[in-house]
Design a protein around this motif. Structure first.
Motif: not given
Length: 520
Positions: A436-457, A479-482
């Motif tokens: 994810s580091q300095n890669d907005h496309h990868m960051q967006t892909l991670m959020v859409r893949a559902g990474a946020v919830e298990p990361l918060v857990e 840090s990615n606006e989208d």
């Protein structure tokens, strides 16, 4: 009592099995715990007929002879005489094929052979007559067998010089045994290797690589490899003595075990030594190691992969030359189809080769990502870490990240975050942080893949290092606006604020790491 011994010995030589057994039993009783009687029994000539009884067809006769020899052999002075009488081979045979009683008594007799015999037996390999050399060799082979590891581990430094002399002066078989003894001393004593080198063993060992029999060459390679692993200076000394060319020849022409030992030794010589790495490659070792990788046994493939990894370590030029030999495909095959040890060595070696940017592309296009992901889910924590390190090295450029993404790695990492154990979750978070580091496309892909919830857990769990990495990834995503917008809609940003205000100090600190990365 001395007068009673000669008749008993005569019975051992002449009468039937039952009488011989009774006479042997009586001699054993007389010998038990009595040094004077033990010496007198030997002087009366009992050893030769007792050994002959070991070759009898009568089970009880063999067992009783073994029992009496076992009592006598416990005496160090007599032990060597018993070896020279030819007792070791029939005792080993009885241990293998005897009845239950015979096996127990043979084991007892053989276990009484003392480590103090090793050096005298070594000297016999030089000074004995042909039969004495043969019998000394039999005894040494037994003492060096895997079941008798403690025999060599108890040897002192005084054992070194006699066996270095054997390397120079004995027959081919004697030299092979000497190389084996010295190799065992290197492994089982932290400081004996210094004495071995100072005693001048390197030159004769290299000569044995060239002039020895099949076993001698293999043992010389193994011992040189063990010595090389002890010191960078020893690596240079061994290479200067001409070992590299001889080891490459053994790798080419040796039997299966010889090739394994040659690969091991070359790897040890190469590890963290740039000069030796290039020298070994220049002698043509890489192509031979690749051949082992393609068509060898499991042990040959595993050792070849390990050796290639040592050749490639921290040497960009070596990494280029090795990759040009066609090694990447066979390594990926080993990573996919090898046993556990092979997969580990393949992952490690691919990671070392991937330090070179050109090699990264070769490895990715050879299909390494999926077998690395499978290894990432291994039950072995060392394998997991190695797979993660290799994947991280491969992901060091945006171009390579695209290939990794197309292989479905992000979705698999998110799955590991949700279902893996604590260690797998930590590794998954580390991998997501690298991607994810300095890669907005990868960051967006991670959020859409559902990474946020298990990361918060994972962040909330307080799971030590894993929680810290989860905080770093969440900070990158936010840090990615989208991503920030999507995380706000999902209530994640609000949750981070809540955690930041938490009374749980550890959780608060980790959340502040994530929050500090937000571009507000």
């Amino acid at each position: 009592e001395a007068g009673a011994l000669e008749p008993l010995v005569k019975i051992l030589c002449s009468l039937g099995a039952e009488e011989k057994s009774q006479a042997a039993q009586t001699l054993g009783i007389l010998a038990e715990g009595n040094t004077d009687n033990q010496k007198a029994i030997v002087e009366a000539g009992a050893l030769e007929p007792l050994v002959k009884m070991m070759c009898s067809l009568d089970a009880d006769e063999k067992s009783q002879a073994a029992q009496t020899l076992g009592i006598l052999v416990a005496n160090d002075e007599i032990g060597l005489l018993i070896v020279l009488a030819g007792a070791v081979e029939p005792l080993v045979q009885l241990l293998s094929t005897g009845d239950a009683k015979g096996k127990i008594l043979a084991q007892t007799a053989l276990s009484n052979l003392d480590s103090g015999l090793v050096v005298p037996l070594g000297r016999l390999l030089i000074t004995g007559d042909p039969n004495g050399k043969r019998l000394a060799g039999e005894a040494l082979r037994y003492l060096l067998s895997s079941d008798n590891k403690n025999r060599v581990s108890s040897l002192g430094v005084e054992a070194v010089e006699p066996f270095v002399q054997v390397l120079s002066d004995a027959s081919s078989e004697g030299k092979s045994l000497a190389a084996e003894v010295l190799g065992r001393l290197v492994v089982e004593h932290n400081d004996h290797w210094v004495s071995i080198v100072r005693s001048g063993a390197v030159g004769p060992l290299v000569q044995l690589l060239s002039m020895g029999d099949t076993m001698g060459k293999a043992h010389a390679a193994l011992t040189l490899g063990r010595l090389a692993s002890k010191s960078d200076d020893i690596k240079g000394l061994i290479a200067k003595a001409g070992a590299v060319r001889q080891l490459v020849r053994l790798l080419c022409n040796g039997d299966a075990w010889g090739k394994i030992q040659a690969a091991f030794a070359l790897g040890c010589l190469a590890l963290k030594n740039n000069n030796n790495q290039i020298s070994i490659i220049s002698e043509g070792a890489t192509a031979l190691l690749v051949r082992l990788l393609r068509s060898g046994s499991d042990d040959e493939r595993n050792t070849a992969a390990e050796a290639i990894g040592m050749l490639a370590m921290n040497n960009d030029h070596a990494q280029t030359l090795i990759a040009q030999s066609g090694v990447v495909g066979p390594l990926v095959t080993l990573l996919s189809t090898g046993d556990a040890k092979g997969k580990h060595h393949a992952a490690l070696t691919l990671g070392r080769l991937a330090a070179n940017d050109v090699n990264k592309t070769l490895i990715l296009h050879a299909g390494a990502v999926q077998p690395l992901m499978q290894l990432l889910s291994s039950k072995d924590t060392v394998d997991r870490s190695q797979a993660a390190r290799t994947l991280s090295t491969l992901a060091a450029s945006n171009k390579n990240k695209i290939v990794i993404v197309h292989a479905g790695v992000v979705e698999q990492l998110v799955q590991l975050l949700s279902t893996g154990d604590d260690d797998l979750k930590r590794i998954a978070a580390i991998m997501l942080s690298i991607l994810s580091q300095n890669d907005h496309h990868m960051q967006t892909l991670m959020v859409r893949a559902g990474a946020v919830e298990p990361l918060v857990e994972l962040l909330q769990s307080g799971g030590g290092d894993g929680a810290r990495w989860a905080a770093l990834v969440l900070g990158d995503l936010a840090s990615n606006e989208d991503c920030y917008t999507m995380m706000t809609r999902a209530g994640v940003v609000q949750l981070l604020v809540k955690l930041l205000n938490s009374q749980l100090t550890g959780c608060k600190c980790r959340t502040s790491v994530a929050w500090g990365k937000l571009d507000m």
